[in-house]
Design a protein around this motif. Structure first.
Motif, PDB file in Angstrom:
ATOM      1  N   VAL A  82     -34.310 -44.311 -78.464  1.00 27.27           N
ATOM      2  CA  VAL A  82     -33.218 -43.339 -78.416  1.00 27.27           C
ATOM      3  C   VAL A  82     -31.941 -44.046 -78.844  1.00 27.27           C
ATOM      4  O   VAL A  82     -31.585 -45.085 -78.284  1.00 27.27           O
ATOM      5  CB  VAL A  82     -33.039 -42.750 -77.007  1.00 27.27           C
ATOM      6  CG1 VAL A  82     -31.896 -41.729 -76.997  1.00 27.27           C
ATOM      7  CG2 VAL A  82     -34.326 -42.098 -76.511  1.00 27.27           C
ATOM      8  N   VAL A  83     -31.252 -43.489 -79.826  1.00 25.45           N
ATOM      9  CA  VAL A  83     -29.975 -44.031 -80.277  1.00 25.45           C
ATOM     10  C   VAL A  83     -28.898 -42.974 -80.014  1.00 25.45           C
ATOM     11  O   VAL A  83     -29.025 -41.833 -80.478  1.00 25.45           O
ATOM     12  CB  VAL A  83     -29.994 -44.394 -81.772  1.00 25.45           C
ATOM     13  CG1 VAL A  83     -28.631 -44.945 -82.202  1.00 25.45           C
ATOM     14  CG2 VAL A  83     -31.098 -45.403 -82.058  1.00 25.45           C
ATOM     15  N   VAL A  84     -27.873 -43.346 -79.271  1.00 21.97           N
ATOM     16  CA  VAL A  84     -26.794 -42.421 -78.930  1.00 21.97           C
ATOM     17  C   VAL A  84     -25.474 -42.964 -79.457  1.00 21.97           C
ATOM     18  O   VAL A  84     -25.131 -44.128 -79.216  1.00 21.97           O
ATOM     19  CB  VAL A  84     -26.679 -42.229 -77.396  1.00 21.97           C
ATOM     20  CG1 VAL A  84     -25.505 -41.313 -77.063  1.00 21.97           C
ATOM     21  CG2 VAL A  84     -27.973 -41.654 -76.822  1.00 21.97           C
ATOM     22  N   ILE A  85     -24.746 -42.128 -80.179  1.00 19.48           N
ATOM     23  CA  ILE A  85     -23.350 -42.427 -80.514  1.00 19.48           C
ATOM     24  C   ILE A  85     -22.497 -41.426 -79.753  1.00 19.48           C
ATOM     25  O   ILE A  85     -22.505 -40.225 -80.041  1.00 19.48           O
ATOM     26  CB  ILE A  85     -23.076 -42.335 -82.029  1.00 19.48           C
ATOM     27  CG1 ILE A  85     -23.877 -43.389 -82.780  1.00 19.48           C
ATOM     28  CG2 ILE A  85     -21.587 -42.507 -82.305  1.00 19.48           C
ATOM     29  CD1 ILE A  85     -23.630 -43.401 -84.291  1.00 19.48           C
ATOM     30  N   ASP A  86     -21.784 -41.917 -78.763  1.00 18.48           N
ATOM     31  CA  ASP A  86     -20.925 -41.083 -77.918  1.00 18.48           C
ATOM     32  C   ASP A  86     -19.501 -41.119 -78.463  1.00 18.48           C
ATOM     33  O   ASP A  86     -19.049 -42.141 -78.964  1.00 18.48           O
ATOM     34  CB  ASP A  86     -20.972 -41.606 -76.478  1.00 18.48           C
ATOM     35  CG  ASP A  86     -20.512 -40.566 -75.464  1.00 18.48           C
ATOM     36  OD1 ASP A  86     -19.949 -39.536 -75.873  1.00 18.48           O
ATOM     37  OD2 ASP A  86     -20.715 -40.803 -74.257  1.00 18.48           O
ATOM     38  N   GLU A  87     -18.802 -39.996 -78.334  1.00 16.85           N
ATOM     39  CA  GLU A  87     -17.450 -39.795 -78.885  1.00 16.85           C
ATOM     40  C   GLU A  87     -17.429 -40.034 -80.401  1.00 16.85           C
ATOM     41  O   GLU A  87     -16.553 -40.713 -80.943  1.00 16.85           O
ATOM     42  CB  GLU A  87     -16.428 -40.680 -78.165  1.00 16.85           C
ATOM     43  CG  GLU A  87     -16.179 -40.266 -76.721  1.00 16.85           C
ATOM     44  CD  GLU A  87     -15.668 -38.832 -76.561  1.00 16.85           C
ATOM     45  OE1 GLU A  87     -15.376 -38.170 -77.581  1.00 16.85           O
ATOM     46  OE2 GLU A  87     -15.581 -38.363 -75.414  1.00 16.85           O
ATOM     47  N   PHE A  88     -18.383 -39.417 -81.061  1.00 18.56           N
ATOM     48  CA  PHE A  88     -18.482 -39.505 -82.519  1.00 18.56           C
ATOM     49  C   PHE A  88     -17.197 -39.092 -83.242  1.00 18.56           C
ATOM     50  O   PHE A  88     -16.864 -39.666 -84.292  1.00 18.56           O
ATOM     51  CB  PHE A  88     -19.673 -38.655 -82.983  1.00 18.56           C
ATOM     52  CG  PHE A  88     -19.883 -38.630 -84.461  1.00 18.56           C
ATOM     53  CD1 PHE A  88     -20.254 -39.775 -85.146  1.00 18.56           C
ATOM     54  CD2 PHE A  88     -19.717 -37.445 -85.186  1.00 18.56           C
ATOM     55  CE1 PHE A  88     -20.458 -39.754 -86.516  1.00 18.56           C
ATOM     56  CE2 PHE A  88     -19.922 -37.418 -86.556  1.00 18.56           C
ATOM     57  CZ  PHE A  88     -20.284 -38.574 -87.218  1.00 18.56           C
ATOM     58  N   PRO A  89     -16.418 -38.121 -82.731  1.00 20.66           N
ATOM     59  CA  PRO A  89     -15.182 -37.750 -83.432  1.00 20.66           C
ATOM     60  C   PRO A  89     -14.205 -38.908 -83.630  1.00 20.66           C
ATOM     61  O   PRO A  89     -13.429 -38.895 -84.591  1.00 20.66           O
ATOM     62  CB  PRO A  89     -14.583 -36.662 -82.530  1.00 20.66           C
ATOM     63  CG  PRO A  89     -15.774 -36.012 -81.905  1.00 20.66           C
ATOM     64  CD  PRO A  89     -16.716 -37.160 -81.634  1.00 20.66           C
ATOM     65  N   TYR A  90     -14.229 -39.911 -82.747  1.00 21.93           N
ATOM     66  CA  TYR A  90     -13.350 -41.070 -82.956  1.00 21.93           C
ATOM     67  C   TYR A  90     -13.715 -41.809 -84.242  1.00 21.93           C
ATOM     68  O   TYR A  90     -12.839 -42.342 -84.934  1.00 21.93           O
ATOM     69  CB  TYR A  90     -13.452 -42.033 -81.773  1.00 21.93           C
ATOM     70  CG  TYR A  90     -12.814 -41.536 -80.501  1.00 21.93           C
ATOM     71  CD1 TYR A  90     -11.785 -40.603 -80.519  1.00 21.93           C
ATOM     72  CD2 TYR A  90     -13.225 -42.016 -79.248  1.00 21.93           C
ATOM     73  CE1 TYR A  90     -11.204 -40.150 -79.339  1.00 21.93           C
ATOM     74  CE2 TYR A  90     -12.641 -41.578 -78.081  1.00 21.93           C
ATOM     75  CZ  TYR A  90     -11.635 -40.639 -78.129  1.00 21.93           C
ATOM     76  OH  TYR A  90     -11.050 -40.202 -76.968  1.00 21.93           O
ATOM     77  N   LEU A  91     -15.008 -41.858 -84.564  1.00 17.01           N
ATOM     78  CA  LEU A  91     -15.438 -42.515 -85.795  1.00 17.01           C
ATOM     79  C   LEU A  91     -15.037 -41.697 -87.021  1.00 17.01           C
ATOM     80  O   LEU A  91     -14.578 -42.244 -88.027  1.00 17.01           O
ATOM     81  CB  LEU A  91     -16.957 -42.718 -85.791  1.00 17.01           C
ATOM     82  CG  LEU A  91     -17.569 -43.492 -84.620  1.00 17.01           C
ATOM     83  CD1 LEU A  91     -19.056 -43.720 -84.863  1.00 17.01           C
ATOM     84  CD2 LEU A  91     -16.867 -44.822 -84.408  1.00 17.01           C
ATOM     85  N   VAL A  92     -15.206 -40.384 -86.931  1.00 16.62           N
ATOM     86  CA  VAL A  92     -14.850 -39.515 -88.049  1.00 16.62           C
ATOM     87  C   VAL A  92     -13.354 -39.578 -88.331  1.00 16.62           C
ATOM     88  O   VAL A  92     -12.920 -39.510 -89.479  1.00 16.62           O
ATOM     89  CB  VAL A  92     -15.297 -38.069 -87.761  1.00 16.62           C
ATOM     90  CG1 VAL A  92     -14.849 -37.131 -88.877  1.00 16.62           C
ATOM     91  CG2 VAL A  92     -16.811 -37.995 -87.596  1.00 16.62           C
ATOM     92  N   ALA A  93     -12.552 -39.717 -87.266  1.00 12.69           N
ATOM     93  CA  ALA A  93     -11.104 -39.783 -87.442  1.00 12.69           C
ATOM     94  C   ALA A  93     -10.697 -40.981 -88.294  1.00 12.69           C
ATOM     95  O   ALA A  93      -9.686 -40.938 -89.013  1.00 12.69           O
ATOM     96  CB  ALA A  93     -10.409 -39.842 -86.082  1.00 12.69           C
ATOM     97  N   GLU A  94     -11.471 -42.068 -88.238  1.00  8.10           N
ATOM     98  CA  GLU A  94     -11.167 -43.270 -89.011  1.00  8.10           C
ATOM     99  C   GLU A  94     -11.846 -43.272 -90.376  1.00  8.10           C
ATOM    100  O   GLU A  94     -11.396 -43.959 -91.292  1.00  8.10           O
ATOM    101  CB  GLU A  94     -11.595 -44.514 -88.216  1.00  8.10           C
ATOM    102  CG  GLU A  94     -10.763 -44.773 -86.973  1.00  8.10           C
ATOM    103  CD  GLU A  94      -9.314 -45.081 -87.319  1.00  8.10           C
ATOM    104  OE1 GLU A  94      -9.083 -45.875 -88.250  1.00  8.10           O
ATOM    105  OE2 GLU A  94      -8.411 -44.501 -86.675  1.00  8.10           O
ATOM    106  N   ASN A  95     -12.949 -42.524 -90.508  1.00  5.50           N
ATOM    107  CA  ASN A  95     -13.662 -42.484 -91.788  1.00  5.50           C
ATOM    108  C   ASN A  95     -14.392 -41.156 -91.898  1.00  5.50           C
ATOM    109  O   ASN A  95     -15.438 -40.950 -91.274  1.00  5.50           O
ATOM    110  CB  ASN A  95     -14.659 -43.644 -91.882  1.00  5.50           C
ATOM    111  CG  ASN A  95     -15.317 -43.745 -93.252  1.00  5.50           C
ATOM    112  OD1 ASN A  95     -15.425 -42.766 -93.980  1.00  5.50           O
ATOM    113  ND2 ASN A  95     -15.767 -44.941 -93.599  1.00  5.50           N
TER     114      ASN A  95
END
Length: 463
Positions: free
Chosen positions: A99-112
């Protein structure tokens, strides 16, 4: 912190995990609603890589993600310059049942903002064909809906499931709130169903002490919580705060909000739209009207705790700093019943839905409030296919409900223009303090009376 409820959501994740093939799941919802706790509970006994993004520069975010992957596989941390390379590295390492989880993905999108495209390639070329599970999680509902779930997103159509995590209903919250039914409703009117707020209270203490210690203390987490939430979502939250305070104090129509805040109708509509997008405000129309066409809209604060805070805390901060006990006893306590009455209506509406599910009430496809001019009915249920209507009132008063309310409800029923003249009408009354002697015997079988014990039996967490 104890993990409460969320059995349905856990079951959905576990069913997906056990099913053959890959899974690409999306979990989103308002801040503090318990998304991280849900995913950590799900991952606890499974091989997993859990990455919690932060508001940091893109380079550092990527480095931390690669470090998490390398640590799980006991691998030397590679030097990777781009996100597509990071996902290639993860793809090379995928193992059965991971299982791979990326939590608070919007923070990553905000930078790229290219992240969704990189993830599309990862899902199509590396995740597909495995039996691994990949989960994206985020608190920015608008970002998750546009960048992950939306038609324009590169990830559109790739997800195998999603969970829009909601605050606890009153029935769910009763697992946490151990007060008797009356104080449980009062307490829910303060905390609402957000798990983080519910679990701050010590239910061995009185509601008064909990409010004083957990909300009215300048050092308490909840004292500045709404301001913190708005600052994480908005650059200039002042006008949004004034709108929320106006709505919380009873200014519910656009004209009333404009008058209370001094914001012109043009800009106001944009602010209202943003607050709805953030799930901090909700727009209501009469249940008999079309949501898209009706101009009789009213707004309400979508969270009970925020409604309490903007009504009682925001406007009394100076006094709270000096004398919190005086604020509670002199300002909050006298008007708390009026505040709780609104919450009681929501609890009664939940009771109606529970009665429908159990078959104790006839089925209705729509349940909501109704108003026209000066006339209002707290709960109206509609069954268009059967030409049946339910009309109900909810009274959070210290006196038993008497015959005058019954007569008033009968009169108001005639003003609700819906269905044919031959429609079937059913009535219900909910009362905190019960009913006058003899009232039940005077009413026919179209009437159902609920006191607090009936509500408690219907919404008990074990029922």
């Amino acid at each position: 912190m104890t993990f409460y409820d969320r059995e349905r959501e856990l079951d959905a994740l576990e069913t997906a995990y056990e099913s053959p093939g890959h899974e690409f799941y999306v979990v989103y919802g308002r801040r503090r609603v318990g998304k991280t706790e849900l995913l950590q509970e799900f991952c606890a006994d499974r091989p997993h890589v859990y990455f919690l993004a932060a508001q940091e520069a893109e380079t550092r975010q990527r480095e931390k993600f690669v470090e998490q992957v390398a640590e799980h596989f006991d691998d030397r941390v590679p030097r990777i310059e781009r996100w597509d390379g990071a996902f290639e590295y993860l793809g090379d390492k995928l193992t059965s049942g991971l299982v791979v989880v990326i939590d608070e993905f919007p923070y990553l999108v905000a930078e790229n903002d290219s992240l969704p495209s990189y993830l599309q390639s990862f899902v199509d070329e590396r995740l597909r064909g495995t039996d691994s599970m990949f989960v994206l999680c985020g608190s920015s509902v608008s970002t998750m809906e546009s960048e992950v779930l939306g038609h324009e997103s590169p990830l559109y159509g790739r997800r195998t499931g999603q969970i829009d995590l909601q605050p606890f209903s009153f029935k769910q919250a009763r697992e946490v709130i151990t007060y008797d039914i009356a104080d449980a409703i009062r307490s829910y009117a303060v905390t609402g169903g957000t798990p983080m707020y519910l679990t701050r209270f010590d239910y061995d203490e009185s509601l008064r002490e909990n409010v004083r210690e957990q909300i009215l203390s300048p050092t308490a987490v909840l004292y500045n919580e709404p301001e913190f939430l708005l600052r994480t979502e908005l650059r200039n939250p002042a006008r949004y705060m004034s709108i929320l305070e106006a709505v919380a104090t009873g200014h519910t129509t656009p004209n009333e909000i404009a008058g209370a805040t001094g914001i012109d109708s043009g800009p106001l509509s944009k602010y209202l739209k943003t607050l709805r997008r953030l799930r901090l405000l909700e727009r209501d129309v009469p249940v008999t009207a079309s949501p898209k066409q009706s101009k009789r809209s009213r707004y309400r604060v979508a969270d009970e705790f925020l409604r309490f805070w903007f009504r009682f805390v925001e406007s009394n901060r100076s006094s709270i700093q000096e004398a919190p006990a005086v604020v509670y006893d002199g300002t909050i306590k006298p008007t708390l019943p009026d505040h709780v009455a609104t919450t009681f209506e929501a609890v009664c509406q939940e009771t109606v839905w529970e009665g429908i599910r159990r078959g104790e009430l006839a089925p209705y496809s729509e349940v909501g409030r109704w108003w026209y001019g000066e006339d209002e009915i707290d709960i109206v249920g509609l069954a268009p296919n059967d030409d049946r209507i339910l009309l109900a009132e909810c009274k959070w008063t210290s006196e038993p409900v008497g015959r005058s309310l019954v007569s008033q409800l009968r009169d108001n029923a005639e003003r609700v223009r819906w269905g044919p003249d031959t429609r079937d009408e059913a009535f219900a009354v909910f009362s905190k303090s019960g009913f006058v002697d003899g009232l039940t015997d005077e009413l026919d079988d179209r009437w159902t009376l609920f006191d607090l014990s009936d509500v408690d039996a219907m919404l008990s967490p074990n029922s």
